[in-house]
Design a protein around this motif. Structure first.
Motif, short mmCIF file in Angstrom:
data_model
loop_
_atom_site.label_atom_id
_atom_site.label_comp_id
_atom_site.label_asym_id
_atom_site.label_seq_id
_atom_site.Cartn_x
_atom_site.Cartn_y
_atom_site.Cartn_z
N LEU A 43 1.14 -1.33 -0.43
CA LEU A 43 0.61 0.17 0.05
C LEU A 43 0.96 1.35 0.03
O LEU A 43 1.41 1.30 0.73
N ARG A 44 0.34 1.89 -0.53
CA ARG A 44 1.23 3.27 -0.73
C ARG A 44 0.79 4.52 -0.83
O ARG A 44 -0.60 4.54 -1.18
N LEU A 45 1.12 5.92 0.22
CA LEU A 45 -0.03 6.94 0.60
C LEU A 45 -0.26 7.87 -0.74
O LEU A 45 0.77 8.16 -0.98
N ILE A 46 -0.74 8.14 -0.54
CA ILE A 46 -1.23 8.82 -1.93
C ILE A 46 -1.75 10.47 -1.15
O ILE A 46 -0.08 10.93 -1.55
N HIS A 47 -2.84 10.40 -0.72
CA HIS A 47 -2.94 11.93 0.45
C HIS A 47 -3.44 11.16 1.62
O HIS A 47 -4.33 10.98 1.97
#
Lengths: 114, 114
Positions: A43-47
């Protein structure tokens, strides 16, 4: 409580189209965030947002916009969709932006960009 | 920058046997560590967390995790695996102080074989 809800569940876009992914929570959580999940990438954080009116960028913000006008809602806007944005998107919330609180996740939106 | 490593893409274990899913982390300051589980086509669900204190933390569904500061590890364990434990498991880290972004590992698929 409904928890964290996301709409739509599935979406197909053509390159260049724009759309908004909706996220809402009914737990009065201050902190909300958007992640994308890609195979082999986790999982990669966008905003993320630490409260109404306050947002900031995560790891992969390019091509996405957010706003937080209310505590409950945190929509994610794709400005001009690209095939690289094909992914599963998760919205999450937690009680406070500081401290050891766990996150609550929505069911996800599966987006395909052709 | 903080990071999480889950060295195994997949872990296979026979039903009834003990299971371990490995996680190591890197963070400045005191870590907050989490385990989440994701069943197919669902959002992530919180399992357990380490904040401070006892190095062995217990969570949902009979899972537990052992914090080891010297090895910077937080391995997930269960004494007796069930077929229903088959899922994708994510380790995550944040830290005390300030607004905390949460960093996730890439996930480990657990397959429990009947």
């Amino acid at each position: 409580n409904a928890g964290v809800t996301q709409t739509p569940k599935f979406q197909v876009l053509k390159t260049g189209q724009s759309m908004t992914l909706q996220c809402a929570q009914d737990m009065n959580h201050e902190y909300m965030s958007w992640y994308r999940q890609d195979p082999g990438m986790g999982l990669r954080l966008i905003h993320y947002s630490v409260g109404a009116g306050i947002t900031d960028q995560g790891e992969v913000p390019n091509g996405y916009n957010v706003s937080r006008s209310t505590t409950e809602d945190f929509p994610l806007r794709l400005l001009s969709a690209a095939p690289s944005q094909t992914s599963v998107y998760f919205c999450a919330s937690r009680t406070r932006p500081t401290g050891s609180y766990e996150q609550y996740f929505g069911p996800g939106t599966r987006l395909t960009v052709t | 920058a903080q990071s999480v490593a889950q060295p195994e893409d997949q872990v296979n274990v026979a039903e009834g046997n003990p299971l371990t899913v490995k996680c190591t982390y890197s963070v400045s300051g005191n870590p907050y560590l989490f385990w989440y589980v994701q069943y197919p086509n669902r959002g992530l669900q919180f399992l357990l967390k380490y904040i401070t204190g006892d190095n062995l933390v217990k969570g949902s569904y009979g899972f537990e995790a052992e914090f080891n500061k010297s090895q910077t590890s937080f391995h997930l364990k269960k004494p007796s695996a069930l077929v229903s434990d088959s899922a994708l498991y994510f380790c995550a880290v944040s830290h005390s102080g300030g607004y905390q972004k949460v960093t996730f590992g890439i996930g480990t698929k657990l397959q429990v074989i009947p």
